[in-house]
Motif scaffolding. Structure first.
Motif, short mmCIF file in Angstrom:
data_model
loop_
_atom_site.label_atom_id
_atom_site.label_comp_id
_atom_site.label_asym_id
_atom_site.label_seq_id
_atom_site.Cartn_x
_atom_site.Cartn_y
_atom_site.Cartn_z
N ILE A 47 35.62 -41.90 104.14
CA ILE A 47 36.57 -42.62 104.76
C ILE A 47 36.01 -43.62 105.74
O ILE A 47 36.10 -44.77 105.55
N MET A 48 34.98 -43.14 106.21
CA MET A 48 34.07 -44.19 106.91
C MET A 48 33.62 -45.73 106.06
O MET A 48 33.61 -46.82 106.82
N LYS A 50 35.06 -46.61 103.57
CA LYS A 50 36.50 -47.33 103.04
C LYS A 50 36.33 -47.15 101.43
O LYS A 50 36.56 -47.95 100.69
N LYS A 52 37.89 -45.78 98.67
CA LYS A 52 39.17 -45.11 97.94
C LYS A 52 39.12 -44.40 96.92
O LYS A 52 39.79 -43.40 96.95
N TYR A 76 36.85 -37.24 112.47
CA TYR A 76 38.45 -37.14 111.92
C TYR A 76 38.67 -35.76 112.03
O TYR A 76 38.62 -34.81 111.09
N ALA A 82 43.59 -39.47 109.16
CA ALA A 82 42.63 -40.32 109.05
C ALA A 82 43.00 -41.28 107.94
O ALA A 82 43.08 -42.54 107.79
N ALA A 85 45.90 -43.87 108.72
CA ALA A 85 45.36 -44.88 109.53
C ALA A 85 44.61 -45.78 108.69
O ALA A 85 44.80 -46.94 108.74
N LYS A 86 43.45 -45.27 107.85
CA LYS A 86 42.72 -46.39 107.12
C LYS A 86 42.80 -46.41 105.60
O LYS A 86 42.52 -47.44 105.13
N MET A 87 43.49 -45.29 104.84
CA MET A 87 43.59 -45.44 103.49
C MET A 87 45.04 -44.82 103.08
O MET A 87 45.27 -43.92 102.82
N HIS A 146 51.34 -45.92 112.82
CA HIS A 146 50.73 -47.01 112.15
C HIS A 146 51.59 -47.84 111.16
O HIS A 146 51.24 -48.41 110.34
#
Length: 243
Positions: A47-48, A50, A52, A76, A82, A85-87, A146
């Motif tokens: 995740i950090m 990115k 995927k 996280y 997480a 929010a990010k993926m 989000h």
């Protein structure tokens, strides 16, 4: 399962280098899900950075995906939060794993079925919105925060919300409506009584004013009216008006 000086295992390496196939093999071989010296798990690193592809493999693995989602760390506290929010694309893949449809029957067949697994949406022990919203449906609340419309409109999310609504949501809504109607009835009753009392007071006030003018014309004295049901405030207002 051997780790280097930083506590990174081969699974950490696969996550840091975006190697989804390697990660899948390691998970299938029952590798341990550990944290390095920075307190990060493999999914944290994915995740950090990115990544995927490797993140999707980690959280949707047939046998280990749920175990990965249950990992918590200082970075996280909730993996699903997480991902939302990010993926969001990976979060959608997780939701897809919660729907199991009959692979052999047609949709119009009586034997056709659809099974829903809400585990990825119902986790609340470690998933929190950090004071931003509701604590009862934290995952759905994160989607709202989000603005993940696609995730909210996902079939699994809609079924989960419908289940919660039928379980207790509609009863709370009905109770709130009853309390509101009672409150509205009380307020309306009080307001109506006040309007009626004011109407009687000013009607009496106007009548005496007209009577006083008649008394002045006839050189007669007039007594102050009696304000039944009114207080000293109204009587004082009447006296001030006469002055």
């Amino acid at each position: 399962n051997e780790a280097d000086n930083n506590g990174n295992t081969p699974l950490h390496g696969a996550a840091m280098n975006n190697q989804p196939k390697v990660a899948e093999i390691l998970l299938s071989q029952r590798c341990h899900l550990t944290y390095n010296k920075d307190g990060c798990s493999a999914i944290d690193l994915a995740i950090m950075n990115k990544y995927k592809e490797v993140a999707c493999i980690l959280v949707t693995h047939t046998n280990r995906g749920e175990e990965v989602l249950n990992l918590t760390s200082g970075k996280y506290p909730c993996i699903m939060e997480a991902l939302i929010a990010k993926m969001p694309g990976v979060a959608k893949a997780v939701l897809d794993t919660g729907i199991k449809k009959c692979p052999t029957e047609k949709t119009d067949s009586p034997a056709y079925y659809v099974e829903y697994d809400f585990k990825c949406l119902s986790k609340s022990e470690d998933c929190s919105t950090k004071g931003k919203g509701s604590a009862y449906l934290p995952i759905l609340d994160d989607m709202v925060i989000h603005e993940r419309v696609g995730l909210l409109s996902h079939e699994l999310s809609l079924k989960y919300m419908a289940m919660k609504w039928n379980a207790y949501g509609k009863y709370f809504q009905f109770a709130n409506l009853i309390f509101y109607l009672i409150y509205l009835l009380i307020v309306t009753s009080v307001a109506t009584n006040e309007i009626e009392r004011d109407f009687k007071f000013y009607a009496r006030f106007k009548w005496f004013n007209e009577s006083e003018e008649t008394c002045v014309e006839n050189n007669e004295s007039c007594e102050e009216p009696t304000f039944v049901g009114r207080g000293e405030r109204e009587l004082q207002a009447f006296r001030e008006y006469r002055k």
